[in-house]
Design a protein around this motif. Structure first.
Motif, PDB file in Angstrom:
ATOM      1  N   PHE A  35       0.869  -1.179   0.000  1.00 15.15           N
ATOM      2  CA  PHE A  35       0.000   0.000   0.000  1.00 15.15           C
ATOM      3  C   PHE A  35       0.908   1.231   0.000  1.00 15.15           C
ATOM      4  CE2 PHE A  35       0.637  -1.492   4.347  1.00 15.15           C
ATOM      5  CZ  PHE A  35       1.156  -0.377   4.969  1.00 15.15           C
ATOM      6  N   PRO A  36       0.388   2.397  -0.404  1.00 14.68           N
ATOM      7  CA  PRO A  36       1.242   3.596  -0.515  1.00 14.68           C
ATOM      8  C   PRO A  36       1.947   3.924   0.802  1.00 14.68           C
ATOM      9  CG  PRO A  36      -0.854   3.982  -1.589  1.00 14.68           C
ATOM     10  CD  PRO A  36      -0.977   2.661  -0.888  1.00 14.68           C
ATOM     11  N   ASN A  37       3.238   4.168   0.710  1.00 17.68           N
ATOM     12  CA  ASN A  37       4.024   4.488   1.905  1.00 17.68           C
ATOM     13  C   ASN A  37       3.486   5.671   2.707  1.00 17.68           C
ATOM     14  OD1 ASN A  37       5.815   2.426   1.236  1.00 17.68           O
ATOM     15  ND2 ASN A  37       7.160   3.782   0.075  1.00 17.68           N
ATOM     16  N   PRO A  38       2.932   6.723   2.064  1.00 11.40           N
ATOM     17  CA  PRO A  38       2.458   7.871   2.849  1.00 11.40           C
ATOM     18  C   PRO A  38       1.371   7.530   3.862  1.00 11.40           C
ATOM     19  CG  PRO A  38       2.667   8.486   0.544  1.00 11.40           C
ATOM     20  CD  PRO A  38       2.872   7.014   0.606  1.00 11.40           C
ATOM     21  N   LEU A  39       0.672   6.406   3.659  1.00 12.47           N
ATOM     22  CA  LEU A  39      -0.327   6.003   4.652  1.00 12.47           C
ATOM     23  C   LEU A  39       0.335   5.713   6.004  1.00 12.47           C
ATOM     24  CD1 LEU A  39      -2.647   3.684   2.517  1.00 12.47           C
ATOM     25  CD2 LEU A  39      -3.159   5.990   3.369  1.00 12.47           C
ATOM     26  N   ILE A  40       1.563   5.200   5.950  1.00  8.20           N
ATOM     27  CA  ILE A  40       2.311   4.981   7.195  1.00  8.20           C
ATOM     28  C   ILE A  40       2.578   6.320   7.872  1.00  8.20           C
ATOM     29  CG2 ILE A  40       4.423   4.035   8.200  1.00  8.20           C
ATOM     30  CD1 ILE A  40       4.614   2.155   5.801  1.00  8.20           C
ATOM     31  N   GLY A  41       2.947   7.313   7.059  1.00  7.63           N
ATOM     32  CA  GLY A  41       3.203   8.640   7.604  1.00  7.63           C
ATOM     33  C   GLY A  41       1.964   9.278   8.197  1.00  7.63           C
ATOM     34  N   ILE A  42       0.824   9.093   7.544  1.00 10.28           N
ATOM     35  CA  ILE A  42      -0.434   9.652   8.054  1.00 10.28           C
ATOM     36  C   ILE A  42      -0.700   9.146   9.474  1.00 10.28           C
ATOM     37  CG2 ILE A  42      -2.938   9.444   7.826  1.00 10.28           C
ATOM     38  CD1 ILE A  42      -2.052  11.490   5.978  1.00 10.28           C
ATOM     39  N   VAL A  43      -0.525   7.853   9.675  1.00 12.21           N
ATOM     40  CA  VAL A  43      -0.785   7.261  10.994  1.00 12.21           C
ATOM     41  C   VAL A  43       0.333   7.611  11.977  1.00 12.21           C
ATOM     42  CG1 VAL A  43      -1.107   5.113  12.259  1.00 12.21           C
ATOM     43  CG2 VAL A  43      -2.129   5.379   9.994  1.00 12.21           C
ATOM     44  N   GLY A  44       1.575   7.390  11.564  1.00 11.00           N
ATOM     45  CA  GLY A  44       2.704   7.582  12.463  1.00 11.00           C
ATOM     46  C   GLY A  44       2.861   9.013  12.933  1.00 11.00           C
TER      47      GLY A  44
ATOM     48  N   PRO B   5      15.105  16.476  12.633  1.00  7.50           N
ATOM     49  CA  PRO B   5      15.004  17.115  13.954  1.00  7.50           C
ATOM     50  C   PRO B   5      14.058  16.377  14.894  1.00  7.50           C
ATOM     51  CG  PRO B   5      13.891  18.433  12.272  1.00  7.50           C
ATOM     52  CD  PRO B   5      14.674  17.387  11.548  1.00  7.50           C
ATOM     53  N   MET B   6      13.033  15.717  14.353  1.00  5.27           N
ATOM     54  CA  MET B   6      12.125  14.950  15.194  1.00  5.27           C
ATOM     55  C   MET B   6      12.874  13.834  15.916  1.00  5.27           C
ATOM     56  SD  MET B   6       8.645  12.927  14.029  1.00  5.27           S
ATOM     57  CE  MET B   6       8.297  14.227  12.845  1.00  5.27           C
ATOM     58  N   PHE B   7      13.700  13.107  15.176  1.00  4.76           N
ATOM     59  CA  PHE B   7      14.442  11.996  15.770  1.00  4.76           C
ATOM     60  C   PHE B   7      15.487  12.486  16.765  1.00  4.76           C
ATOM     61  CE2 PHE B   7      18.291   9.395  15.791  1.00  4.76           C
ATOM     62  CZ  PHE B   7      17.780   8.183  16.242  1.00  4.76           C
ATOM     63  N   PHE B   8      16.302  13.450  16.363  1.00  4.27           N
ATOM     64  CA  PHE B   8      17.403  13.882  17.228  1.00  4.27           C
ATOM     65  C   PHE B   8      16.912  14.675  18.442  1.00  4.27           C
ATOM     66  CE2 PHE B   8      19.971  13.017  13.393  1.00  4.27           C
ATOM     67  CZ  PHE B   8      20.935  12.216  13.982  1.00  4.27           C
ATOM     68  N   ALA B   9      15.815  15.416  18.314  1.00  3.68           N
ATOM     69  CA  ALA B   9      15.261  16.104  19.489  1.00  3.68           C
ATOM     70  C   ALA B   9      14.772  15.089  20.515  1.00  3.68           C
ATOM     71  CB  ALA B   9      14.110  17.022  19.069  1.00  3.68           C
ATOM     72  N   THR B  10      14.165  14.003  20.039  1.00  5.79           N
ATOM     73  CA  THR B  10      13.714  12.950  20.948  1.00  5.79           C
ATOM     74  C   THR B  10      14.906  12.265  21.614  1.00  5.79           C
ATOM     75  OG1 THR B  10      11.791  12.576  19.515  1.00  5.79           O
ATOM     76  CG2 THR B  10      12.306  10.863  21.136  1.00  5.79           C
TER      77      THR B  10
ATOM     78  N   LEU C 236      13.185   3.475  13.526  1.00  6.24           N
ATOM     79  CA  LEU C 236      12.716   2.646  12.408  1.00  6.24           C
ATOM     80  C   LEU C 236      12.172   3.524  11.276  1.00  6.24           C
ATOM     81  CD1 LEU C 236      10.924  -0.224  14.373  1.00  6.24           C
ATOM     82  CD2 LEU C 236      13.158  -0.308  13.229  1.00  6.24           C
ATOM     83  N   ALA C 237      11.466   4.601  11.652  1.00  9.89           N
ATOM     84  CA  ALA C 237      10.951   5.524  10.639  1.00  9.89           C
ATOM     85  C   ALA C 237      12.090   6.183   9.875  1.00  9.89           C
ATOM     86  CB  ALA C 237      10.075   6.590  11.302  1.00  9.89           C
ATOM     87  N   LEU C 238      13.142   6.587  10.598  1.00  5.30           N
ATOM     88  CA  LEU C 238      14.280   7.230   9.949  1.00  5.30           C
ATOM     89  C   LEU C 238      15.017   6.250   9.040  1.00  5.30           C
ATOM     90  CD1 LEU C 238      15.507  10.100  10.073  1.00  5.30           C
ATOM     91  CD2 LEU C 238      17.203   9.208  11.658  1.00  5.30           C
ATOM     92  N   ALA C 239      15.136   4.999   9.474  1.00  5.28           N
ATOM     93  CA  ALA C 239      15.772   3.983   8.636  1.00  5.28           C
ATOM     94  C   ALA C 239      14.961   3.745   7.364  1.00  5.28           C
ATOM     95  CB  ALA C 239      15.923   2.682   9.419  1.00  5.28           C
ATOM     96  N   PHE C 240      13.641   3.697   7.504  1.00  7.23           N
ATOM     97  CA  PHE C 240      12.770   3.509   6.342  1.00  7.23           C
ATOM     98  C   PHE C 240      12.885   4.682   5.382  1.00  7.23           C
ATOM     99  CE2 PHE C 240       8.285   3.604   4.599  1.00  7.23           C
ATOM    100  CZ  PHE C 240       8.493   2.564   3.693  1.00  7.23           C
TER     101      PHE C 240
END
Length: 227
Positions: free
Chosen positions: A101-110, A173-178, A141-145
């Motif tokens: 399924f389209p990858n952006p759907l993962i982004g919508i949820v995540g 910045p989302m990953f490194f700020a966390t 995992l999101a950054l690796a993807f």
């Protein structure tokens, strides 16, 4: 009614009007106002909110564009500018639907989950250590993807998606700020030197990472950008 209760009631009845009003206002404030966030969490919550909202909007636009392509295979996406800047080219690749399924759907949820976390923090929510560890793993995992998609778009497909690049921009910045938040608060144990380094240099780390990512794009598509 016992003596303690009678004393409390009497004190309340005989208290001056001004003191009683201040007491009532303080009680209402305590009920309505969330507890103040520590400075590290306050700055982090706003960073998380801004980056997740930006990434969510880009993901939502990608989903809308993909739906148009489903209905009309000849549809020209809003960011089909030339053969190199072409969301349509990227969307039609197998990498754009890696899980069927389209990858952006993962982004919508995540990214919606991350927006909720940020808003909850600003409202005064507190989370346990396991929660922050899970968030850190999820963002890794999101950054690796996204790294796989970056490599695919830049070096395999040979085309760029503007909205994908917006997601890349906000994900760093989302990953490194966390990571900084989890190190500084001791959620993720680390040597004192590592903690101090991320506490003082996270902004520089993010800036360098952005330069590497988009510098690689510029070098690979040098002819496209400079004609």
């Amino acid at each position: 009614m016992n003596a303690g209760e009678g004393s409390t009631a009497l004190d309340h009845e005989t208290a001056p009007d001004g003191a009683r009003t201040r007491h009532e206002e303080g009680s209402r404030s305590a009920l309505n106002e969330p507890p103040a966030l520590p400075p590290v969490d306050r700055a982090f919550a706003w960073t998380l909110l801004v980056t997740s909202v930006g990434a969510w909007i880009a993901s939502a636009i990608l989903v809308a564009e993909r739906l148009h392509l489903y209905k009309d295979p000849g549809y020209v996406t809003s960011c089909d500018i030339n053969p190199w800047l072409s969301c349509g080219t990227v969307m039609k690749s197998w990498q754009a639907a890696l899980f069927g399924f389209p990858n952006p759907l993962i982004g919508i949820v995540g990214f919606a989950i991350v927006v909720t976390i940020a808003m909850s923090m600003l409202a005064g929510a507190r989370f346990r250590r396991w929660f922050w560890v899970c968030l850190q793993i999820g963002l890794f995992l999101a950054l690796a993807f996204l790294g796989f998609l970056y490599y695919s778009a830049v070096f395999v497909i040979g085309a760029l998606c503007i909205y994908c690049m917006i997601v890349w921009f906000f994900a760093l910045p989302m990953f490194f700020a966390t990571l900084k938040r989890n190190l500084v608060t001791g959620t993720i144990p680390a040597p004192a030197g590592v903690v101090r380094f991320f506490d003082h240099w996270t902004f520089v780390i993010v800036a360098v990472a952005e330069v590497l990512v988009f510098g690689g794009v510029f070098i690979q598509f040098y002819d496209a950008f400079l004609g």
